[in-house]
Design an enzyme around this catalytic site. Structure first.
Site, PDB file in Angstrom:
ATOM      1  N   GLY A 123       0.785  -1.239   0.000  1.00 28.45           N
ATOM      2  CA  GLY A 123       0.000   0.000   0.000  1.00 28.45           C
ATOM      3  C   GLY A 123       0.813   1.283   0.000  1.00 28.45           C
ATOM      4  O   GLY A 123       0.363   2.313  -0.516  1.00 28.45           O
ATOM      5  N   ASP A 178      -3.779   2.204  11.451  1.00 30.04           N
ATOM      6  CA  ASP A 178      -5.102   1.700  11.831  1.00 30.04           C
ATOM      7  C   ASP A 178      -5.021   1.098  13.237  1.00 30.04           C
ATOM      8  O   ASP A 178      -5.208   1.796  14.222  1.00 30.04           O
ATOM      9  CB  ASP A 178      -5.563   0.694  10.775  1.00 30.04           C
ATOM     10  CG  ASP A 178      -6.975   0.200  11.014  1.00 30.04           C
ATOM     11  OD1 ASP A 178      -7.680   0.797  11.826  1.00 30.04           O
ATOM     12  OD2 ASP A 178      -7.374  -0.805  10.387  1.00 30.04           O
ATOM     13  N   PHE A 198     -13.503   2.575   6.585  1.00 32.12           N
ATOM     14  CA  PHE A 198     -12.691   1.846   5.618  1.00 32.12           C
ATOM     15  C   PHE A 198     -12.501   2.708   4.368  1.00 32.12           C
ATOM     16  O   PHE A 198     -13.459   3.117   3.729  1.00 32.12           O
ATOM     17  CB  PHE A 198     -13.338   0.512   5.241  1.00 32.12           C
ATOM     18  CG  PHE A 198     -12.429  -0.328   4.402  1.00 32.12           C
ATOM     19  CD1 PHE A 198     -11.400  -1.053   4.979  1.00 32.12           C
ATOM     20  CD2 PHE A 198     -12.567  -0.352   3.024  1.00 32.12           C
ATOM     21  CE1 PHE A 198     -10.520  -1.789   4.206  1.00 32.12           C
ATOM     22  CE2 PHE A 198     -11.691  -1.091   2.231  1.00 32.12           C
ATOM     23  CZ  PHE A 198     -10.674  -1.806   2.831  1.00 32.12           C
ATOM     24  N   VAL A 199     -11.259   3.004   4.029  1.00 34.21           N
ATOM     25  CA  VAL A 199     -10.975   3.904   2.906  1.00 34.21           C
ATOM     26  C   VAL A 199     -10.148   3.191   1.837  1.00 34.21           C
ATOM     27  O   VAL A 199      -9.467   2.200   2.111  1.00 34.21           O
ATOM     28  CB  VAL A 199     -10.235   5.183   3.377  1.00 34.21           C
ATOM     29  CG1 VAL A 199     -11.131   6.016   4.274  1.00 34.21           C
ATOM     30  CG2 VAL A 199      -8.929   4.847   4.091  1.00 34.21           C
ATOM     31  N   ASP A 224      -6.162  -0.446  -0.728  1.00 37.52           N
ATOM     32  CA  ASP A 224      -6.957  -1.337  -1.572  1.00 37.52           C
ATOM     33  C   ASP A 224      -8.123  -1.956  -0.839  1.00 37.52           C
ATOM     34  O   ASP A 224      -8.177  -1.981   0.389  1.00 37.52           O
ATOM     35  CB  ASP A 224      -6.073  -2.480  -2.073  1.00 37.52           C
ATOM     36  CG  ASP A 224      -5.774  -3.483  -0.965  1.00 37.52           C
ATOM     37  OD1 ASP A 224      -5.207  -3.073   0.070  1.00 37.52           O
ATOM     38  OD2 ASP A 224      -6.132  -4.671  -1.120  1.00 37.52           O
ATOM     39  N   ARG A 275      -6.109   0.753  -5.705  1.00 42.84           N
ATOM     40  CA  ARG A 275      -4.834   1.365  -5.312  1.00 42.84           C
ATOM     41  C   ARG A 275      -4.479   2.534  -6.239  1.00 42.84           C
ATOM     42  O   ARG A 275      -3.797   3.475  -5.850  1.00 42.84           O
ATOM     43  CB  ARG A 275      -3.692   0.335  -5.378  1.00 42.84           C
ATOM     44  CG  ARG A 275      -3.804  -0.784  -4.355  1.00 42.84           C
ATOM     45  CD  ARG A 275      -2.474  -1.521  -4.275  1.00 42.84           C
ATOM     46  NE  ARG A 275      -2.574  -2.838  -3.682  1.00 42.84           N
ATOM     47  CZ  ARG A 275      -2.571  -3.089  -2.368  1.00 42.84           C
ATOM     48  NH1 ARG A 275      -2.487  -2.095  -1.507  1.00 42.84           N
ATOM     49  NH2 ARG A 275      -2.649  -4.321  -1.920  1.00 42.84           N
TER      50      ARG A 275
END
Ligand code: IMP
Ligand code: MG
Length: 192
Positions: free
Chosen positions: A54, A112, A161-162, A168, A174
């Site tokens: 990511g 997170d 949730f982003v 992704d 992405r």
């Protein structure tokens, strides 16, 4: 952070809301790069360590915003053990060589639970870098993220949730150049 509408294509893919637009990301990345160049000025190399997969987009932009000698070395973090949930145990893959005596910046796209960053800080810190920083583009407003030590944060965002800018869902999104929230219908359509 932005009132702009979600572009047509991404809207059709199920992106419900735009959270951080492209211009805001690029502006903030330039500020973070300039800050690193200002703080690290003893002539020693800077080594960015992006967490695969990511963080590659953030790291690629960030390194071009640092007018100093910058090297880059990737690290992967994977889950292991019996647990099949994302809350299971994690371990780091092989660490880049030549960290000792360098100014190391662990680069991740989002903070997170903080487990990834805590693991890497411990393992990379043990290799005696000249200095060690964690730089994340996004930090979720949740207790575990806020209590994780982190020197540089691009944006504080709601605990949702982003996707986009490296983030992704099932390896999709992405390449979306901004950060947005995926709708429940799109999540359901891609699950199971
Ligand atoms: P951690 O929970 O802080 O260890 O974050 C682990 C990884 O989970 C992050 O590096 C991301 O790759 C992924 N992740 C966490 N939150 C999100 C999200 O909202 N969207 C997509 N990926 C996420
Ligand atoms: Mg990650």
């Amino acid at each position: 952070m932005s009132d702009h509408a979600v572009p047509e294509y991404w809207l059709r893919e199920g992106v419900e809301r735009l959270l951080v637009d492209e211009a805001a990301i690029q502006r903030r990345v330039r500020e973070l790069g300039a800050q690193l160049a200002r703080e690290i000025n003893d002539g020693k190399d800077i080594v960015l360590i992006p967490v695969l997969t990511g963080a590659i987009i953030f790291a690629a932009d960030l390194m071009r915003a640092i007018p100093s000698r910058v090297r880059i070395g990737m690290v992967s973090v994977s889950s292991y053990g019996a647990s099949t949930t994302s809350q299971g145990a994690i371990r780091a893959g092989e660490l880049p060589k030549g960290i000792t005596g360098k100014h190391v910046v662990i680069v991740d796209e989002i903070l997170d639970s903080g487990a990834t960053v805590r693991l890497l800080r411990r393992e990379i810190g043990a290799l005696a870098p000249a200095s060690l920083r964690v730089c994340v583009l996004l930090r979720k407003q949740r207790a575990q993220a806020l209590s994780t030590e982190c020197e540089m944060v691009g944006f504080d965002i709601p605990d949702e949730f982003v996707v986009g800018y490296g983030l992704d869902f099932n390896d999709e999104f992405r390449n979306m150049p901004f950060v947005g929230v995926l709708g429940q219908a799109a999540i359901r359509a891609r699950s199971g």
